[in-house]
Structures are given as structure tokens and as C-alpha cells.
Design a protein around this motif. Structure first.
Motif, short mmCIF file in Angstrom:
data_model
loop_
_atom_site.label_atom_id
_atom_site.label_comp_id
_atom_site.label_asym_id
_atom_site.label_seq_id
_atom_site.Cartn_x
_atom_site.Cartn_y
_atom_site.Cartn_z
N PRO A 84 -8.24 -6.35 8.52
CA PRO A 84 -8.38 -7.69 7.94
C PRO A 84 -9.43 -8.54 8.65
O PRO A 84 -9.68 -8.40 9.84
N SER A 85 -10.03 -9.43 7.87
CA SER A 85 -10.90 -10.46 8.44
C SER A 85 -10.03 -11.66 8.82
O SER A 85 -8.82 -11.68 8.58
N GLU A 86 -10.66 -12.69 9.38
CA GLU A 86 -9.91 -13.88 9.77
C GLU A 86 -9.31 -14.57 8.56
O GLU A 86 -8.17 -15.05 8.59
N ALA A 87 -10.08 -14.61 7.45
CA ALA A 87 -9.59 -15.24 6.23
C ALA A 87 -8.44 -14.45 5.62
O ALA A 87 -7.48 -15.03 5.09
N ASN A 88 -8.53 -13.11 5.67
CA ASN A 88 -7.44 -12.28 5.17
C ASN A 88 -6.14 -12.57 5.91
O ASN A 88 -5.07 -12.67 5.30
N MET A 89 -6.25 -12.68 7.23
CA MET A 89 -5.06 -12.95 8.03
C MET A 89 -4.46 -14.30 7.68
O MET A 89 -3.23 -14.47 7.64
N LEU A 90 -5.32 -15.27 7.39
CA LEU A 90 -4.84 -16.63 7.09
C LEU A 90 -4.19 -16.69 5.70
O LEU A 90 -3.03 -17.06 5.57
N PHE A 91 -4.96 -16.32 4.67
CA PHE A 91 -4.48 -16.47 3.30
C PHE A 91 -3.54 -15.33 2.89
O PHE A 91 -2.43 -15.58 2.41
N ASP A 92 -3.99 -14.09 3.06
CA ASP A 92 -3.17 -12.96 2.63
C ASP A 92 -1.94 -12.78 3.51
O ASP A 92 -0.88 -12.36 3.02
#
Length: 204
Positions: A84-92
Motif C-alpha cells: 500500500p501507498s500512504e493514501a491506500n493506508m489512509l482511505f482503504d
């Protein structure tokens, strides 16, 4: 930020919208039990009970389709959260927590509630191979959950599930918006950088 996997996003949004459709189809049954205050709720309790018994005794293919849809949603999350990217960790990551919370409500409230309502056994009693266990009459009197309360809890569980599914969609939309915004900013920065380089070459 790398572009989110659109197919994995589809695997999440598709089942989520499917679940919302199921919950919306149950809303007419839940409304008068949970939200409205008609003078006599008894007919609505009877209608909801009959509807839930019909659902519980539906062919096995119905529950299998539902469980396959749940598994497809989990597959979508696992695909997006692989490396995961940082955004994936946040939203997903947050959306997955909501999704798993919905599954927990489904297992603890909906499935058990359907079994209780289908058997017509309410309160602090469990059926084990046809045997009713109510060994302590005093505890039974204190912990007894009435038929009306059971049906209202079931209707409230549907509302909670609907809010959870909407939350999943909001987080997926938020990720899409954040991606578009970042892409636009990167494009603007690249354009400005190219213009500066072009201006520098003209001066030379």
C-alpha cells in the motif's frame, strides 16, 4: 501517489452498492417498526416477522450469493492494500475497518436475529437441538428481550449497516478526489517547470 487500482475499486464499490440495495429493499419493513410511531405497531411487527422468516427459509443459493459478494469486497480491499501507498493506508484502511465492522454486525445481529425470529424464541433462551435452556427463572425475567425489542434491534442493525456501507463509498470517493487533486497539482508544477526552463533557454 500511484494511481489506485480501478478494478480493485470496482470490486469494493460493486458489492457495497449491492448491499445498500438489499438494505433499501428492507427499509419499508423497518421504517414503521423503528422510525414511525403508528398508533398500532402490531401489524408492522407481524409483517416484518413474516418477511424475515421468508428470507431465512429462502433457498441456499440466496445466502451463497450474499457471502460471495462479501468475499469479493474483501478481495478488492486486499488487492488495493497489497504493497500500500500512504493514501491506500489512509482511505482503504479506514474503509476496510468499516467493512469488517459491517460484517461483524451482520454475523452478531442479523444472522443470530434471523435464527431467533424464525424459531419464534425471544429472550434469554437458546435452542440446542430442540432443547430450550432457561434454567434460572429470575435471570430470565431480568434479561428477557421482548419480541418487539428484538425486531427493533434487527431494524436498527440494518440502519447501522447502511451507514457503514455509505461510509465505505464516501472513503472511496475521497480517495478518488484526493488522487485527482494531486494529479492536477503535479501537472501544474510540471507545466510551470517547463515554462521556467523554456524562459531560461530564451535568455541564453
Amino acid at each position: 501517489m500511484p494511481a489506485p487500482n480501478s478494478f480493485a475499486t470496482f470490486l469494493i464499490i460493486g458489492p457495497t452498492c449491492f448491499f445498500l440495495g438489499i438494505l433499501f429493499s428492507n427499509f419499508p419493513y423497518d421504517y414503521n417498526v423503528l422510525w414511525a410511531t403508528p398508533p398500532d405497531r402490531e401489524p408492522y411487527y407481524v409483517i416484518l416477522e413474516e418477511h424475515l422468516r421468508f428470507l431465512y427459509n429462502s433457498p441456499p443459493i440466496i445466502s451463497r450469493i450474499l457471502h460471495i459478494s462479501i468475499a469479493v469486497g474483501i478481495l478488492g480491499f486486499l488487492t488495493k492494500l497489497y504493497k500500500p501507498s500512504e493514501a491506500n493506508m489512509l482511505f482503504d484502511g479506514a474503509a476496510l475497518v468499516l467493512y469488517l465492522s459491517g460484517i461483524t454486525v451482520y454475523i452478531t445481529n442479523v444472522v443470530k436475529g434471523l435464527k431467533v425470529i424464525n424459531a419464534g424464541i425471544y429472550g434469554n433462551m437458546e435452542l440446542i437441538e430442540g432443547e430450550t435452556l432457561a434454567s434460572d427463572p429470575a435471570a430470565e425475567a431480568d434479561d428477557y428481550i421482548s419480541r418487539e425489542d428484538t425486531l427493533r434491534v434487527f431494524a436498527a442493525s440494518n440502519t447501522i449497516l447502511a451507514l457503514v456501507m455509505v461510509g465505505v463509498l464516501v472513503l472511496q470517493a475521497g480517495q478518488w478526489y484526493a488522487q485527482r487533486k494531486e494529479d492536477a497539482e503535479i501537472e501544474a508544477m510540471n507545466k510551470a517547470d517547463k515554462e521556467k526552463k523554456a524562459a531560461g533557454k530564451k535568455k541564453q
